[in-house]
Scaffold this motif. Structure first.
Motif, short mmCIF file in Angstrom:
data_model
loop_
_atom_site.label_atom_id
_atom_site.label_comp_id
_atom_site.label_asym_id
_atom_site.label_seq_id
_atom_site.Cartn_x
_atom_site.Cartn_y
_atom_site.Cartn_z
N MET A 1 0.81 -1.18 0.00
CA MET A 1 0.00 0.00 0.00
C MET A 1 0.86 1.26 0.00
N THR A 2 2.05 1.24 0.50
CA THR A 2 2.91 2.41 0.52
C THR A 2 3.32 2.78 -0.91
N GLU A 3 3.47 1.79 -1.76
CA GLU A 3 3.82 2.08 -3.15
C GLU A 3 2.76 2.91 -3.84
N ARG A 4 1.52 2.56 -3.63
CA ARG A 4 0.41 3.25 -4.28
C ARG A 4 0.39 4.73 -3.90
N THR A 5 0.63 5.05 -2.68
CA THR A 5 0.62 6.45 -2.25
C THR A 5 1.81 7.23 -2.79
N ALA A 6 2.90 6.54 -3.10
CA ALA A 6 4.09 7.21 -3.63
C ALA A 6 3.99 7.51 -5.12
N LEU A 7 3.05 6.88 -5.83
CA LEU A 7 2.92 7.09 -7.27
C LEU A 7 2.44 8.51 -7.59
N GLN A 8 3.03 9.10 -8.62
CA GLN A 8 2.68 10.46 -9.03
C GLN A 8 2.06 10.41 -10.43
N PRO A 9 1.15 11.34 -10.77
CA PRO A 9 0.59 11.38 -12.14
C PRO A 9 1.68 11.74 -13.15
N LEU A 10 1.52 11.30 -14.38
CA LEU A 10 2.51 11.51 -15.42
C LEU A 10 2.22 12.74 -16.28
N ALA A 11 1.33 13.58 -15.87
CA ALA A 11 1.00 14.83 -16.57
C ALA A 11 0.61 14.59 -18.02
N GLY A 12 -0.24 13.62 -18.24
CA GLY A 12 -0.77 13.37 -19.58
C GLY A 12 0.14 12.55 -20.49
N LYS A 13 1.30 12.13 -20.03
CA LYS A 13 2.20 11.32 -20.84
C LYS A 13 1.84 9.84 -20.68
N PRO A 14 1.85 9.10 -21.77
CA PRO A 14 1.58 7.66 -21.62
C PRO A 14 2.72 6.98 -20.86
N PRO A 15 2.43 5.92 -20.14
CA PRO A 15 3.45 5.27 -19.32
C PRO A 15 4.43 4.42 -20.15
N PHE A 16 4.25 4.36 -21.44
CA PHE A 16 5.13 3.57 -22.31
C PHE A 16 5.19 4.23 -23.68
N ALA A 17 6.19 3.88 -24.44
CA ALA A 17 6.36 4.47 -25.77
C ALA A 17 5.35 3.87 -26.73
N LEU A 18 4.63 4.72 -27.43
CA LEU A 18 3.68 4.26 -28.44
C LEU A 18 4.40 4.20 -29.77
N ALA A 19 4.72 3.01 -30.21
CA ALA A 19 5.45 2.84 -31.46
C ALA A 19 4.99 1.56 -32.14
N ARG A 20 5.03 1.61 -33.47
CA ARG A 20 4.72 0.42 -34.26
C ARG A 20 5.86 0.21 -35.25
N GLU A 21 6.24 -1.03 -35.45
CA GLU A 21 7.22 -1.34 -36.47
C GLU A 21 6.53 -2.18 -37.54
N LEU A 22 6.58 -1.70 -38.78
CA LEU A 22 5.88 -2.33 -39.89
C LEU A 22 6.87 -2.73 -40.96
#
Length: 138
Positions: A1-22
């Motif tokens: 439960m301590t981890e959850r309280t330590a999490l901060q919002p990412l200010a609208g940035k996705p948590p991972f890179a959005l990329a596609r390889e074609l």
């Protein structure tokens, strides 16, 4: 439960890179198609298989592990991103990209050439001239 309280919002940035390889094959127009849009690549790659990395704001085309084209992602559909340098070295007039719906430029008529005078029974040149150009005797 301590981890959850330590999490901060990412200010609208996705948590991972959005990329596609074609994987794409370069068309006869020296373009690859991604999401109905066309992106130019060097004309020497026509018919070759290339890798296309699409990220949030860029399209990178690679061939043989080398980046051969960089474009900004087009926001609409059925648009073209053309880099004139991709057509350097082609024989003919300089490449000028057209906008969507623009008609092809008129092709000028070939210059009129007077018909050649009919040859008499003799050859126009001695056979030795033809042998020299062709590189030997027949």
């Amino acid at each position: 439960m301590t981890e959850r309280t330590a999490l901060q919002p990412l200010a609208g940035k996705p948590p991972f890179a959005l990329a596609r390889e074609l994987q794409r094959v370069v068309s006869s127009e020296a373009c690859v198609e991604v999401d109905t849009n066309r992106y130019s690549v060097p004309w020497r790659l026509i018919g070759e298989s290339v890798s296309v990395l699409v990220e949030a704001d860029s399209v990178v085309v690679r061939h043989g592990g080398q980046a051969v084209a960089h474009h900004a992602v087009l926001s609409g559909q059925r648009q073209r991103a053309i880099e004139p340098a991709h057509f350097d070295g082609l024989v003919g007039r300089a490449f000028q990209p057209r906008t969507e719906g623009e008609a092809a430029p008129a092709v000028p008529a070939p210059p009129s050439v007077a018909p050649a005078a009919p040859l008499s029974g003799a050859l126009a040149r001695p056979l030795a001239d033809y042998e020299a150009v062709a590189g030997g005797r027949f």
